[in-house]
Design an enzyme around this catalytic site. Structure first.
Site, PDB file in Angstrom:
ATOM      1  N   GLY A  18       0.782  -1.235   0.000  1.00 14.22           N
ATOM      2  CA  GLY A  18       0.000   0.000   0.000  1.00 14.22           C
ATOM      3  C   GLY A  18       0.811   1.280   0.000  1.00 14.22           C
ATOM      4  O   GLY A  18       0.318   2.331   0.393  1.00 14.22           O
ATOM      5  N   GLU A  50       6.044   4.185 -12.122  1.00 11.94           N
ATOM      6  CA  GLU A  50       5.515   2.835 -12.269  1.00 11.94           C
ATOM      7  C   GLU A  50       4.158   2.817 -12.967  1.00 11.94           C
ATOM      8  O   GLU A  50       3.937   2.041 -13.890  1.00 11.94           O
ATOM      9  CB  GLU A  50       5.384   2.177 -10.887  1.00 11.94           C
ATOM     10  CG  GLU A  50       4.995   0.713 -10.938  1.00 11.94           C
ATOM     11  CD  GLU A  50       5.007   0.068  -9.563  1.00 11.94           C
ATOM     12  OE1 GLU A  50       5.381  -1.110  -9.476  1.00 11.94           O
ATOM     13  OE2 GLU A  50       4.637   0.751  -8.576  1.00 11.94           O
ATOM     14  N   ARG A  90      13.119  12.472  12.819  1.00 10.33           N
ATOM     15  CA  ARG A  90      14.102  13.437  13.329  1.00 10.33           C
ATOM     16  C   ARG A  90      13.509  14.370  14.365  1.00 10.33           C
ATOM     17  O   ARG A  90      14.231  15.008  15.128  1.00 10.33           O
ATOM     18  CB  ARG A  90      14.667  14.263  12.159  1.00 10.33           C
ATOM     19  CG  ARG A  90      15.722  13.500  11.372  1.00 10.33           C
ATOM     20  CD  ARG A  90      16.840  14.405  10.888  1.00 10.33           C
ATOM     21  NE  ARG A  90      17.932  13.595  10.366  1.00 10.33           N
ATOM     22  CZ  ARG A  90      18.172  13.389   9.084  1.00 10.33           C
ATOM     23  NH1 ARG A  90      17.377  13.930   8.175  1.00 10.33           N
ATOM     24  NH2 ARG A  90      19.182  12.649   8.693  1.00 10.33           N
TER      25      ARG A  90
END
Length: 448
Positions: free
Chosen positions: A213, A239, A419
Site C-alpha cells: 500500500g 511505475e 528526526r
C-alpha cells in the site's frame, strides 16, 4: 568590481533611510515592514545595522524607540559615534510613515537587482570554467535563479542571531495559526500527532513490500493536501500511468470500488458519486508526470516552475535513474546510485522548501523473519537512504500474510525514524476495494 567596470550598484539611500526613519517615528508600522524586508536587503551598512537591531527587538517583544534602539546597538556591538546624529537626521527628513511600504518595495527591488547581478556574474564564471558538464552547469544556474525567486541565497554563512530571529518568527506563526502541528496534515490525525505533519524541506520515506500500500498511502496524502490545504501537489509516477493514478484517486474520493471503475460496472448512485468526485478532484491543483526515465534534476527543474507548491510525491525511489545513468547495474553500483538519488532528493526538499514523500521498496529480509514487520535495515539498496530521510514510515498488514487473521483490514504505519523525536506504531484501516487507507476511528463515509 562594479566600480572598476563603471557600473553603478543598484541601491537607494533615500528609500533605505525612509524605511528606518518611518519605523523609528511610528513603531506601529514595524510588523508590516518586517514582513516585506530582510536585514540583508539593505545596502548601506549603518541602515542595515539599525534595521537588524529593530528586527531583533521586535522578535523579543522589546519596546522600540530611538533611545532603546541606540541602547541595543551598543549591546549588539554595532554602535558608531555618528549613530545618534544619523538617526536624528533620517527621522527629520522622513516625510511620513504612511508610505513606508512603498519605500520598502524600492529597497527590496534594488536588493533583488543586486542579487541578480551577482548571480549573473557567478553563472558567467561557471560557463567559462573548463571543468564540469553543460547539464550540471545549467542545473547550478537554475538553482541560483530559483533561489532568487524564493528570496533566498544559495549557500553562505548566516549569523546565528538571524537564524534565532527566523525561529522566533516560525514559533509566533505556529502559535497564531492555532494548529497543533507545524506541518501540512497527512489526513491521518494519529500519524500527524507523531510526525507533526509533513514539514517543509523534509524527505519522508514510505517503505513496504510490493502490494503493501505504499502508493495508496502516498496518494491519500496527496489527495488530502490538494483538497483540504489547497496547495499544489506534484506527483512523479515511475511505475503507473497518469490514468491509473487518477482512477485510484477517483476511487478513494468517490468511495467506489476500484474494480467497478476499471470495468465500468457502476450503478446510478455510484455514477453520481464518481461524477461528484471528478468535479471535486478537478478543482485541485494535483499535477502528474508519468515519465519513467525522470531523474531528480528533471523533477527539481519542473517543481521550481510550480507556484504554490505544497507537496511532492515520488513513486518509487528504486525505479529512479541517476543523471546520465543507463539501465544495467551491478548490485554495488546500484546501491551507490540509489544512495546518490536519496541524497539528491533530500537536497531537492531543502531547496524547494516543501515536503517530499517518496515510496521505497523493502528487501525480502523481513520475509524470512517470524515477525515480518519492517525495520530500517530492510530498506532495499539502503546505502544512505535511512540517513538522508527525516521520517521513515514502514507499512505492515498482517492480513497480507495471513488471510485467517481476526481483523484483515487492520494496517500499521510504523514510524521507524523521526528526526523530530517520536517513533511508534499508528493503526490504520486498509480499504482494499478502494486501494486506500483511513484512520481507524474514522468511518468510511466521513469527510476528508
Amino acid at each position: 568590481m562594479d566600480e572598476l567596470l563603471g557600473r553603478r550598484v543598484p541601491y537607494s539611500a533615500q528609500a533605505e533611510q525612509a524605511v528606518v526613519g518611518a519605523m523609528l517615528i511610528d513603531p506601529k508600522c514595524v510588523p508590516d515592514v518586517l514582513e516585506k524586508l530582510k536585514p540583508d536587503e539593505f545596502y548601506i551598512k549603518l541602515n542595515r545595522d539599525i534595521y537588524e537591531t529593530i528586527y531583533a527587538m521586535f522578535a523579543y517583544g522589546q519596546t522600540i524607540d530611538p533611545v532603546t534602539v541606540l541602547a541595543q546597538m551598543r549591546v549588539r556591538g554595532v554602535y558608531q559615534d555618528n549613530c545618534e546624529s544619523y538617526m536624528a537626521d533620517i527621522m527629520r527628513v522622513t516625510p511620513t510613515a504612511a508610505n513606508v511600504l512603498e519605500y520598502a518595495a524600492i529597497v527590496r527591488d534594488r536588493a533583488l537587482l543586486r542579487r541578480l547581478g551577482e548571480a549573473a556574474d557567478e553563472i558567467n564564471t561557471l560557463v567559462y570554467e573548463d571543468a564540469g558538464e553543460a547539464e550540471a552547469k545549467l542545473e547550478a544556474a537554475e538553482r541560483k535563479i530559483y533561489a532568487l525567486r524564493q528570496g533566498r541565497t544559495v549557500g553562505g554563512l548566516t549569523p546565528v542571531a538571524q537564524v534565532v530571529q527566523n525561529v522566533f518568527d516560525e514559533m509566533n506563526e505556529a502559535a497564531s495559526s492555532g494548529s497543533k502541528i507545524p506541518g501540512v496534515p497527512t489526513g491521518f490525525p494519529d500519524l500527524d500527532r507523531t510526525i507533526l505533519g509533513l514539514n517543509p524541506s523534509e524527505l519522508i520515506l514510505v517503505a513496504g513490500r510490493p502490494g503493501m500500500g505504499k502508493t495508496a498511502i502516498a496518494l491519500n496524502m496527496a489527495l488530502h493536501v490538494g483538497l483540504n490545504e489547497h496547495k499544489t501537489v506534484a506527483i512523479f509516477s515511475l511505475e503507473m500511468s497518469r490514468e491509473q493514478l487518477t482512477t485510484r484517486l477517483l476511487s478513494r474520493a468517490a468511495l467506489v470500488p476500484l474494480q467497478n471503475l476499471l470495468t465500468g460496472q457502476l450503478d446510478e448512485r455510484q455514477w453520481r458519486s464518481v461524477t461528484d468526485a471528478a468535479q471535486s478532484l478537478s478543482t485541485t491543483d494535483i499535477r502528474i508526470d508519468d515519465n519513467p526515465t525522470l531523474t531528480v534534476s528533471d523533477m527539481n527543474a519542473q517543481c521550481r516552475r510550480v507556484p504554490n507548491l505544497g507537496l511532492v510525491v515520488i513513486d518509487y525511489l528504486q525505479l529512479m535513474q541517476s543523471a546520465g545513468s543507463g539501465h544495467s547495474w551491478s548490485n554495488e553500483s546500484r546501491t551507490q546510485a540509489v544512495s546518490d538519488i536519496s541524497r539528491m532528493l533530500k537536497i531537492m526538499a531543502k531547496e524547494l522548501d516543501v515536503p517530499v514523500v517518496c515510496a521505497s521498496q523493502l528487501s525480502r529480509a523481513n520475509e524470512s523473519r517470524q515477525d515480518k514487520r519492517p525495520m530500517l535495515s530492510d530498506l532495499r539498496e539502503s546505502g544512505s537512504i535511512e540517513q538522508d530521510a527525516d521520517v521513515v514510515i514502514g507499512l505492515y498488514r498482517d492480513g497480507y500474510y495471513n488471510k485467517e487473521v481476526e481483523n484483515p483490514t487492520l494496517a500499521e504505519a510504523i514510524v521507524l525514524k523521526n528526526r523530530k523525536g517520536m517513533t511508534g506504531t499508528i493503526e490504520l484501516s486498509w480499504l482494499g476495494e478502494y486501494t486506500s487507507f483511513t484512520s481507524v476511528e474514522r468511518r468510511r463515509d466521513d469527510d476528508y
